[in-house]
Write a protein that holds these residues in place. Structure first.
Motif, mmCIF file in Angstrom:
data_model
loop_
_atom_site.group_PDB
_atom_site.id
_atom_site.type_symbol
_atom_site.label_atom_id
_atom_site.label_comp_id
_atom_site.label_asym_id
_atom_site.label_seq_id
_atom_site.Cartn_x
_atom_site.Cartn_y
_atom_site.Cartn_z
ATOM 1 N N ALA A 25 0.823 -1.209 0.000
ATOM 2 C CA ALA A 25 0.000 0.000 0.000
ATOM 3 C C ALA A 25 0.858 1.260 0.000
ATOM 4 O O ALA A 25 0.473 2.279 -0.574
ATOM 5 C CB ALA A 25 -0.940 0.001 1.207
ATOM 6 N N VAL A 26 2.021 1.199 0.625
ATOM 7 C CA VAL A 26 2.924 2.352 0.657
ATOM 8 C C VAL A 26 3.897 2.311 -0.514
ATOM 9 O O VAL A 26 4.139 3.330 -1.173
ATOM 10 C CB VAL A 26 3.697 2.384 1.995
ATOM 11 C CG1 VAL A 26 4.738 3.471 1.989
ATOM 12 C CG2 VAL A 26 2.745 2.561 3.159
ATOM 13 N N GLY A 27 4.457 1.149 -0.796
ATOM 14 C CA GLY A 27 5.545 1.032 -1.759
ATOM 15 C C GLY A 27 5.149 1.092 -3.215
ATOM 16 O O GLY A 27 5.844 1.711 -4.026
ATOM 17 N N VAL A 28 4.054 0.464 -3.590
ATOM 18 C CA VAL A 28 3.670 0.418 -5.005
ATOM 19 C C VAL A 28 3.346 1.816 -5.550
ATOM 20 O O VAL A 28 3.835 2.174 -6.630
ATOM 21 C CB VAL A 28 2.518 -0.588 -5.236
ATOM 22 C CG1 VAL A 28 1.948 -0.463 -6.628
ATOM 23 C CG2 VAL A 28 3.011 -2.001 -4.990
ATOM 24 N N PRO A 29 2.551 2.636 -4.851
ATOM 25 C CA PRO A 29 2.347 3.992 -5.384
ATOM 26 C C PRO A 29 3.646 4.802 -5.475
ATOM 27 O O PRO A 29 3.830 5.570 -6.422
ATOM 28 C CB PRO A 29 1.383 4.634 -4.387
ATOM 29 C CG PRO A 29 0.682 3.502 -3.751
ATOM 30 C CD PRO A 29 1.682 2.393 -3.702
ATOM 31 N N GLU A 34 7.606 7.435 -8.718
ATOM 32 C CA GLU A 34 9.012 7.719 -8.993
ATOM 33 C C GLU A 34 9.405 7.284 -10.390
ATOM 34 O O GLU A 34 10.189 7.961 -11.056
ATOM 35 C CB GLU A 34 9.895 7.054 -7.949
ATOM 36 C CG GLU A 34 9.794 7.717 -6.602
ATOM 37 C CD GLU A 34 10.534 6.967 -5.522
ATOM 38 O OE1 GLU A 34 11.138 5.919 -5.818
ATOM 39 O OE2 GLU A 34 10.514 7.443 -4.382
ATOM 40 N N TYR A 35 8.892 6.165 -10.871
ATOM 41 C CA TYR A 35 9.211 5.730 -12.224
ATOM 42 C C TYR A 35 8.625 6.696 -13.252
ATOM 43 O O TYR A 35 9.228 6.946 -14.286
ATOM 44 C CB TYR A 35 8.714 4.312 -12.474
ATOM 45 C CG TYR A 35 9.297 3.699 -13.727
ATOM 46 C CD1 TYR A 35 10.591 3.194 -13.721
ATOM 47 C CD2 TYR A 35 8.572 3.641 -14.902
ATOM 48 C CE1 TYR A 35 11.139 2.644 -14.853
ATOM 49 C CE2 TYR A 35 9.116 3.095 -16.048
ATOM 50 C CZ TYR A 35 10.402 2.597 -16.017
ATOM 51 O OH TYR A 35 10.954 2.061 -17.144
ATOM 52 N N ALA A 36 7.449 7.258 -12.955
ATOM 53 C CA ALA A 36 6.855 8.240 -13.871
ATOM 54 C C ALA A 36 7.658 9.536 -13.857
ATOM 55 O O ALA A 36 7.820 10.177 -14.903
ATOM 56 C CB ALA A 36 5.409 8.505 -13.491
ATOM 57 N N TRP A 37 8.154 9.952 -12.696
ATOM 58 C CA TRP A 37 8.933 11.189 -12.599
ATOM 59 C C TRP A 37 10.341 11.032 -13.149
ATOM 60 O O TRP A 37 10.802 11.845 -13.926
ATOM 61 C CB TRP A 37 9.041 11.640 -11.154
ATOM 62 C CG TRP A 37 7.841 12.340 -10.630
ATOM 63 C CD1 TRP A 37 6.758 12.772 -11.340
ATOM 64 C CD2 TRP A 37 7.589 12.683 -9.269
ATOM 65 N NE1 TRP A 37 5.856 13.343 -10.504
ATOM 66 C CE2 TRP A 37 6.336 13.313 -9.226
ATOM 67 C CE3 TRP A 37 8.294 12.512 -8.105
ATOM 68 C CZ2 TRP A 37 5.779 13.775 -8.053
ATOM 69 C CZ3 TRP A 37 7.749 12.981 -6.935
ATOM 70 C CH2 TRP A 37 6.505 13.603 -6.908
ATOM 71 N N GLY A 41 16.366 5.748 -15.341
ATOM 72 C CA GLY A 41 17.555 6.568 -15.136
ATOM 73 C C GLY A 41 18.459 5.945 -14.096
ATOM 74 O O GLY A 41 18.512 4.720 -13.944
ATOM 75 N N PRO A 42 19.133 6.780 -13.339
ATOM 76 C CA PRO A 42 20.126 6.258 -12.394
ATOM 77 C C PRO A 42 19.529 5.513 -11.198
ATOM 78 O O PRO A 42 20.213 4.736 -10.560
ATOM 79 C CB PRO A 42 20.859 7.513 -11.921
ATOM 80 C CG PRO A 42 19.897 8.624 -12.144
ATOM 81 C CD PRO A 42 19.092 8.233 -13.346
ATOM 82 N N PHE A 43 18.261 5.732 -10.902
ATOM 83 C CA PHE A 43 17.655 5.108 -9.722
ATOM 84 C C PHE A 43 16.777 3.909 -10.054
ATOM 85 O O PHE A 43 16.085 3.400 -9.183
ATOM 86 C CB PHE A 43 16.809 6.127 -8.961
ATOM 87 C CG PHE A 43 17.601 7.293 -8.461
ATOM 88 C CD1 PHE A 43 18.538 7.115 -7.464
ATOM 89 C CD2 PHE A 43 17.420 8.548 -8.990
ATOM 90 C CE1 PHE A 43 19.265 8.180 -6.998
ATOM 91 C CE2 PHE A 43 18.148 9.618 -8.537
ATOM 92 C CZ PHE A 43 19.079 9.439 -7.538
#
Length: 99
Positions: A25-29, A34-37, A41-43
């Motif tokens: 519930a916390v991690g997936v969103p 972050e993947y959309a932003w 890339g490096p992360f």
């Protein structure tokens, strides 16, 4: 409480799903945001690690003896999901302070 009343470590754990559910519930969103932003890339390695650890937390056998490992995988997945965001926030704060 006698020794016979304690459940065995190989007994099924009735609430095995709590740690993976809270972590998901916390991690997936966070991972999706972050993947959309950031995009690939490096992360991206930290994000893949978070997804893999979430999957591990869900797929571990449902025994009481693996409860600690399941919780550790779920917490580490949330930490891996937060890592890129925290790093970028700290980088922004340092950049603002130096300007």
């Amino acid at each position: 409480m006698s020794d016979n009343d304690a459940p065995s470590s190989s007994a099924p754990h009735r609430t095995w799903w709590r740690a993976p559910l809270v972590a998901s519930a916390v991690g997936v969103p966070l991972v999706v945001l972050e993947y959309a932003w950031i995009g690939p890339g490096p992360f991206v390695g930290a994000l893949y690690c978070a997804v893999g650890l979430l999957a591990l937390a869900w797929l571990l056998p449902r025994r009481r003896s693996l409860r600690g490992l399941r919780i550790a995988a779920a917490v580490t997945a949330v930490g891996s999901a937060l890592l890129p965001l925290v790093f970028l926030l700290l980088l922004g704060l340092v950049w603002e302070a130096s300007a």
